[in-house]
Design a protein around this motif. Structure first.
Motif, PDB file in Angstrom:
ATOM      1  N   GLY A  41       0.817  -1.202   0.000  1.00  0.00           N
ATOM      2  CA  GLY A  41       0.000   0.000   0.000  1.00  0.00           C
ATOM      3  C   GLY A  41       0.857   1.261   0.000  1.00  0.00           C
ATOM      4  O   GLY A  41       2.060   1.210   0.258  1.00  0.00           O
ATOM      5  N   LYS A  43       0.869   3.741   2.119  1.00  0.00           N
ATOM      6  CA  LYS A  43       1.440   4.066   3.432  1.00  0.00           C
ATOM      7  C   LYS A  43       2.699   3.242   3.711  1.00  0.00           C
ATOM      8  O   LYS A  43       3.703   3.771   4.208  1.00  0.00           O
ATOM      9  CB  LYS A  43       0.417   3.858   4.540  1.00  0.00           C
ATOM     10  CG  LYS A  43      -0.655   4.915   4.569  1.00  0.00           C
ATOM     11  CD  LYS A  43      -1.606   4.709   5.725  1.00  0.00           C
ATOM     12  CE  LYS A  43      -2.699   5.762   5.699  1.00  0.00           C
ATOM     13  NZ  LYS A  43      -3.632   5.597   6.814  1.00  0.00           N
ATOM     14  N   SER A  73      -6.639  -4.374  -5.802  1.00  0.00           N
ATOM     15  CA  SER A  73      -7.278  -4.471  -4.488  1.00  0.00           C
ATOM     16  C   SER A  73      -6.431  -5.330  -3.576  1.00  0.00           C
ATOM     17  O   SER A  73      -5.827  -6.321  -4.008  1.00  0.00           O
ATOM     18  CB  SER A  73      -8.664  -5.102  -4.610  1.00  0.00           C
ATOM     19  OG  SER A  73      -9.501  -4.278  -5.364  1.00  0.00           O
ATOM     20  N   HIS A  74      -6.400  -4.961  -2.314  1.00  0.00           N
ATOM     21  CA  HIS A  74      -5.666  -5.738  -1.317  1.00  0.00           C
ATOM     22  C   HIS A  74      -6.320  -7.117  -1.233  1.00  0.00           C
ATOM     23  O   HIS A  74      -7.546  -7.215  -1.181  1.00  0.00           O
ATOM     24  CB  HIS A  74      -5.721  -5.022   0.038  1.00  0.00           C
ATOM     25  CG  HIS A  74      -4.800  -5.595   1.054  1.00  0.00           C
ATOM     26  ND1 HIS A  74      -5.074  -6.761   1.727  1.00  0.00           N
ATOM     27  CD2 HIS A  74      -3.596  -5.176   1.494  1.00  0.00           C
ATOM     28  CE1 HIS A  74      -4.084  -7.028   2.549  1.00  0.00           C
ATOM     29  NE2 HIS A  74      -3.174  -6.075   2.431  1.00  0.00           N
ATOM     30  N   ASP A  77      -8.277  -7.208   2.185  1.00  0.00           N
ATOM     31  CA  ASP A  77      -9.219  -6.109   2.404  1.00  0.00           C
ATOM     32  C   ASP A  77      -9.464  -5.433   1.060  1.00  0.00           C
ATOM     33  O   ASP A  77      -8.703  -4.573   0.639  1.00  0.00           O
ATOM     34  CB  ASP A  77      -8.641  -5.114   3.417  1.00  0.00           C
ATOM     35  CG  ASP A  77      -9.558  -3.929   3.679  1.00  0.00           C
ATOM     36  OD1 ASP A  77     -10.665  -3.875   3.086  1.00  0.00           O
ATOM     37  OD2 ASP A  77      -9.179  -3.051   4.467  1.00  0.00           O
ATOM     38  N   ARG A  79     -11.172  -3.175   0.068  1.00  0.00           N
ATOM     39  CA  ARG A  79     -11.321  -1.707   0.034  1.00  0.00           C
ATOM     40  C   ARG A  79      -9.984  -1.003  -0.115  1.00  0.00           C
ATOM     41  O   ARG A  79      -9.910   0.109  -0.613  1.00  0.00           O
ATOM     42  CB  ARG A  79     -12.007  -1.212   1.317  1.00  0.00           C
ATOM     43  CG  ARG A  79     -13.396  -1.774   1.511  1.00  0.00           C
ATOM     44  CD  ARG A  79     -13.904  -1.475   2.906  1.00  0.00           C
ATOM     45  NE  ARG A  79     -13.034  -2.175   3.875  1.00  0.00           N
ATOM     46  CZ  ARG A  79     -13.024  -1.961   5.166  1.00  0.00           C
ATOM     47  NH1 ARG A  79     -13.825  -1.070   5.695  1.00  0.00           N
ATOM     48  NH2 ARG A  79     -12.222  -2.628   5.949  1.00  0.00           N
ATOM     49  N   ALA A  80      -8.922  -1.657   0.333  1.00  0.00           N
ATOM     50  CA  ALA A  80      -7.587  -1.054   0.295  1.00  0.00           C
ATOM     51  C   ALA A  80      -6.940  -1.266  -1.081  1.00  0.00           C
ATOM     52  O   ALA A  80      -7.176  -2.271  -1.741  1.00  0.00           O
ATOM     53  CB  ALA A  80      -6.709  -1.660   1.375  1.00  0.00           C
TER      54      ALA A  80
END
Length: 161
Positions: A41, A43, A73-74, A77, A79-80
């Motif tokens: 990601g 971050k 997509s993760h 998850d 959404r990530a």
């Protein structure tokens, strides 16, 4: 050090063949990190590189636009968003790496194997020391380098007789 820094920057921009001067520092570092550490990601990528998430987002946008990086997509998850090096990105990164290795080979052509190994060892040690200094508290200055009441800062004591 100033000459070394200038030459290092010229080398970073350089290479040989068609890929010479063709990838900026930010792109190279991002692609390299994704290649070495795998999908992650924004971050995590920012934290690993020691920069802001907003900077990574800004720097990754053109890499996504040109197909060097994919947003997916993760896996755990949905959404990530995860950034992943594309096949095109890996191929491009390998072209640039190869070009830079060839340049380094040409620059050190007259060096012995021992000289090359010593240079790599010392440069790695130097970079590690700089990195440690930047990431941690400044090391205490050795007593021999501290100014005393009789010797203002920036002056050297007279040589011992």
């Amino acid at each position: 050090m100033a000459v070394f820094a200038r030459r290092a920057e010229q080398t970073r921009l350089g290479g040989v063949g068609q890929v010479r001067n063709s990838m900026d520092r930010a792109a190279y570092l991002l692609l390299n990190r994704l290649d070495l550490e795998g999908p992650m990601g924004v971050k995590a990528l920012a934290a690993g590189m020691g920069i802001d998430s907003s900077t990574v987002t800004r720097q990754v946008a053109p890499l996504v636009d040109t197909g060097l990086v994919k947003r997916t997509s993760h896996p755990e998850d949905g959404r990530a968003v995860v950034l992943e090096l594309s096949v095109r990105g890996l191929n491009r990164l390998e072209e640039v790496r190869s070009s830079r290795r060839e340049l380094m080979s040409q620059v050190t052509d007259g060096w012995t194997e021992e000289e090359r190994e010593s240079f790599c060892t010392l440069l790695t040690r130097f970079n590690s020391a700089l990195s440690a200094r930047q990431s941690g508290p400044a090391p205490a200055e050795p007593a021999a380098n501290r100014a005393t009441a009789d010797e203002p800062a920036g002056t050297e004591p007279p040589p011992a007789s």
